[in-house]
Design a protein around this motif. Structure first.
Motif, PDB file in Angstrom:
ATOM      1  N   ARG A  87       7.182   4.675 -18.384  1.00 40.33           N
ATOM      2  CA  ARG A  87       8.517   4.458 -17.814  1.00 40.33           C
ATOM      3  C   ARG A  87       9.562   4.133 -18.869  1.00 40.33           C
ATOM      4  NH1 ARG A  87       7.765   0.221 -14.028  1.00 40.33           N
ATOM      5  NH2 ARG A  87       6.590   1.819 -12.940  1.00 40.33           N
ATOM      6  N   PHE A 133       0.535   8.475 -12.676  1.00 38.27           N
ATOM      7  CA  PHE A 133       1.789   8.768 -11.982  1.00 38.27           C
ATOM      8  C   PHE A 133       2.913   7.764 -12.259  1.00 38.27           C
ATOM      9  CE2 PHE A 133      -1.346  11.169  -9.664  1.00 38.27           C
ATOM     10  CZ  PHE A 133      -0.667  12.316  -9.294  1.00 38.27           C
ATOM     11  N   THR A 134       2.593   6.559 -12.742  1.00 39.54           N
ATOM     12  CA  THR A 134       3.667   5.581 -12.958  1.00 39.54           C
ATOM     13  C   THR A 134       3.818   5.178 -14.414  1.00 39.54           C
ATOM     14  OG1 THR A 134       2.306   3.584 -12.654  1.00 39.54           O
ATOM     15  CG2 THR A 134       3.135   4.667 -10.659  1.00 39.54           C
ATOM     16  N   LYS A 151       4.400   6.166  -7.060  1.00 34.27           N
ATOM     17  CA  LYS A 151       5.561   6.456  -7.906  1.00 34.27           C
ATOM     18  C   LYS A 151       6.869   6.398  -7.130  1.00 34.27           C
ATOM     19  CE  LYS A 151       7.378   9.930 -11.104  1.00 34.27           C
ATOM     20  NZ  LYS A 151       7.110  11.222 -11.771  1.00 34.27           N
TER      21      LYS A 151
END
Length: 772
Positions: free
Chosen positions: A59, A55-56, A446
């Protein structure tokens, strides 16, 4: 239907609500105990890592931090160049190399440099250390190096940050120069180095320690027992802008997920290397922790109660940071000195914080993170710096929130499974629960950078589910035993066992379902019983014989005997055991019961007993079936308009001269299997809608020709009757009555036609009213 379902849910909550709460509370306490005891640590790490990556991750590159990597390529290229090797040696390189790197990074516009390594060993050529220190002073580039802790290091004196720093007189140190080589810039040659300073114990403590405190009364995180910082070489202490701890701070499984920001050895306080650098960049003179807040100057960050926080990596080192090889930076220093084009793109280091660290496997700085089991250790320092510059740390949800959510998950699990009691849900719910918690954990990571303890919630939810299933199993066993005892007298034993084996257990607290109801009683039973007022035992024997004959016929077709009301028999088809052909079974049972009574009538006549002529009503409809009654007495039965109509049809036989009358839904469900006569359209008392009723005559294909002719003539007359052509209808019926004088419906309809001929109705719609 929805209303009845809601009533059923309320009933189960009323009966088992305390058990549900007890299961949820027990599951919560067990899960919390396992959490406190460390039994869930490994599972929590796995769940957290997976959620963090899913989920993170991905980036993108940091806009604040650039990393200079000591990779295998750089090591190989330096070792393959005789001049570079002569000047800088093999790994670990002389500190002259780092002086050149600092000079180039300063020229490239770097904001500050964090060196993710320690320089606590003096080199054989101390002038290299002094030259490095001199280069740092000349460039003015903020440069920070790490320090480790060791159980063999000496404890430092107490650092007094208010007193002046006393230094001893410097010791003389010889100056040396590397071999001359005209092919390299003059800057490779070291100028005369100053003497190595010798710090007093107080000054050394001031150089390594940094003011840090907690204002909430809690202690700072302690270093390992009897472990103290190992200072860098004396030559560097006065040249670098600061030093900070670079210990790994790994979890029990060796993975780097968290960091503390300040430590104490009981005498002094120390900060980690990223914090030491950020304190200078932000103009902070101390580090303050209060509750869940970290403060540096005017900036604050959200952290955990214990003064730590989880790292929001956002991806691997390669994914998150622009990486420049050490060899490329060194080459650019040479090219810049010679006025040649640079290898590193312009602006790469401009106003960036530069992290220098190793990525080559041979440097032994490969660590585990949630994103990779073989990640360069510098990714931790880069992530902390990037977060301190422009990000947010990941913090744990407060314990009260975690416990509340744990109890909520356990309660939902218990309530859901104990209320619904549906096998597919019982199988799917634990899986859905774990997946749902995984998604929730990931979304919170997140969106709010909050870590909720998934393992504790999952354990409580699954534990509550298991307890709920065990309770359901216990209840089911009790219900099974109850059903066996309750129904073995009213259903064929083999059907009861089949119902139990197939888990088609009825909902004893009630459910809406379509069934077929059977009602029968003896015509003129009051007169019948008058014959035996002097001998009631004989009446009981006769009645028992009659009820046994009728009941046996119904049970053989899979019916459930509902009740006896004097001479009346009430039987259900399609409940408690589900039967798709309940209407057909009821029709077969009604015909079988009529045949059994006909045989019984012959026997009774031979014995001189009164006639036991029976009338039967059969109707199919959705009714509410379950246990009804009081605390003292209850039974499994059905209620609803469908049951009322079945009873009315039984009584309506008298008005039509029929024996078995069935409702419209029964006819619709069983018409492919039965022979019938349409009797009339009737309106039940209390209802405005008319329904068509039928006389059940035989199973399909078993109707004799004479009766078939009678039925055909009856239908012809019925059509004329509905058109109010009473005279014509009467003529048809009279002819048929002469041929079949025993046919009751023909006689009754003829009687009605003659009545209307004598007294015409004021308003005729062809519908008869069935009174109570």
């Amino acid at each position: 239907m929805a209303g009845e379902t809601w009533k059923m849910i309320q009933e189960r909550w009323r009966h088992h609500g305390r058990v549900m709460l007890g299961i949820a509370l027990a599951a919560t306490l067990v899960a919390w105990a396992c959490e406190l005891g460390g039994g869930l640590e490994s599972t929590e790490h796995i769940a957290y890592d997976d959620a963090l990556v899913r989920f993170t991750g991905g980036r993108g590159k940091s806009t604040e931090v650039v990393v200079v990597v000591i990779d295998q390529y750089s090591i190989d290229k330096i070792s393959q160049s005789p001049q570079l090797q002569l000047n800088f040696g093999n790994w670990p390189y002389t500190r002259t190399l780092w002086a050149r790197i600092a000079q180039e990074l300063k020229a490239a516009g770097a904001r500050a440099v964090l060196f993710d390594a320690v320089m606590d060993e003096r080199t054989a050529d101390e002038s290299a250390d002094l030259g490095f220190a001199q280069a740092l002073r000349e460039t003015g580039l903020p440069f920070y190096v790490g320090m480790s802790t060791s159980g063999t290091a000496d404890q430092l004196a107490r650092a007094d940050f208010q007193a002046p720093v006393p230094l001893t007189a410097p010791e003389a140190a010889p100056a040396t120069s590397p071999p001359e080589d005209d092919s390299f810039p003059e800057e490779f040659e070291d100028a005369k180095a100053p003497a190595t300073p010798v710090l007093t114990p107080e000054a050394l403590a001031r150089a390594l320690a940094f003011p840090a405190s907690r204002t909430d009364g809690r202690p700072l995180e302690a270093l390992a027992p009897k472990h103290y910082p190992v200072p860098p070489t004396p030559a560097l202490l006065g040249a670098v802008n600061g030093v900070g701890l670079v210990d790994m701070e790994a979890d029990g499984d060796g993975s780097m997920r968290r960091t503390h920001f300040a430590y104490t050895d009981g005498t002094n306080t120390y900060v980690t290397l990223p914090v030491r650098m950020m304190a200078d960049l932000l103009g902070a003179k101390e580090v303050t922790l209060s509750g869940r807040t970290l403060r540096l100057g005017e900036r604050t960050w959200h952290v955990d109660d214990d003064g730590s926080a989880a790292l929001d990596y956002g991806g691997s080192l390669e994914e998150r940071f622009v990486a420049v090889r050490l060899f490329a930076v060194l080459n650019d220093w040479i090219h810049r000195s010679q006025g040649e084009d640079l290898e590193v793109a312009a602006g790469t280091f401009q106003d960036k914080v530069v992290i220098i660290g190793g990525t080559a496997v041979g440097l032994n700085d490969i660590k585990a993170t949630p994103f990779s089991a073989t990640e360069p250790g510098m990714v931790k320092q880069a992530t902390v710096v990037d977060t301190l510059l422009s990000g947010t740390f990941i913090t744990r949800a407060p314990l009260a929130v975690d416990l509340g959510l744990t109890f909520f998950v356990a309660l939902v699990s218990a309530v859901l499974l104990m209320t619904v009691r549906w096998t597919p849900l019982e199988v799917a719910w634990p899986v859905a629960l774990v997946l749902g918690l995984h998604v929730l954990t990931g979304l919170l990571l997140k969106t709010s950078h909050t870590h909720v303890r998934m393992a504790m919630h999952a354990l409580a939810g699954v534990g509550a589910s298991v307890a709920a299933l065990a309770f359901n199993h216990l209840v089911a066993n009790r219900e099974t035993q109850f059903i066996r005892q309750a129904f073995h007298r009213f259903m064929e034993p083999k059907l009861v066992e089949q119902m139990i084996r197939s888990r088609q257990l009825p909902r004893l607290d009630g459910e809406n379902k379509e069934i077929t109801a059977f009602f029968s009683d003896i015509r003129g039973f009051s007169t019948f019983s008058e014959r035996f007022k002097e001998d009631p035992r004989q009446l009981v024997r006769i009645l028992n014989t009659y009820l046994t004959a009728v009941s046996g016929a119904l049970l053989r077709e899979g019916g459930c005997l509902d009740k006896y009301i004097g001479d009346a028999v009430v039987c259900l088809f399609g409940a408690p055991m589900a039967q798709e052909d309940h209407a057909v079974r009821a029709c077969r049972g009604a015909l079988a019961a009529k045949a059994a009574v006909d045989a019984l009538r012959v026997d009774f006549r031979e014995k001189g007993f009164p006639d036991v002529y029976t009338r039967i009503g059969v109707n199919s409809a959705v009714n509410f079936v379950g246990n009804f009654g009081s605390d003292q007495l209850f039974s499994y039965t059905a209620i609803g308009d469908g049951m009322n109509l079945a009873a009315r049809l039984e009584g309506a036989n008298k008005a039509y001269g029929s024996v078995i009358m069935i409702g419209p839904r029964t006819y619709e469900l069983a018409k492919e299997h039965i022979e019938v006569r349409e009797l009339d359209r009737v309106r039940v008392a209390g209802k405005t809608e008319a329904v068509t009723v039928y006389e059940l005559l035989a199973l399909k294909g078993q109707l004799d020709a004479s009766t078939r002719h009678t039925v055909a003539r009856y239908h012809t007359a019925l059509g004329l009757y509905r058109e109010a052509r009473f005279a014509e209808a009467a003529a048809v019926l009279e002819a048929e009555a002469a041929r079949s004088p025993e046919d009751g419906p023909t006689a009754k309809l003829l009687e009605r036609c003659r009545e209307y001929l004598e007294t015409p109705p004021e308003k005729f719609d062809g519908v008869a009213n069935l009174e109570k």
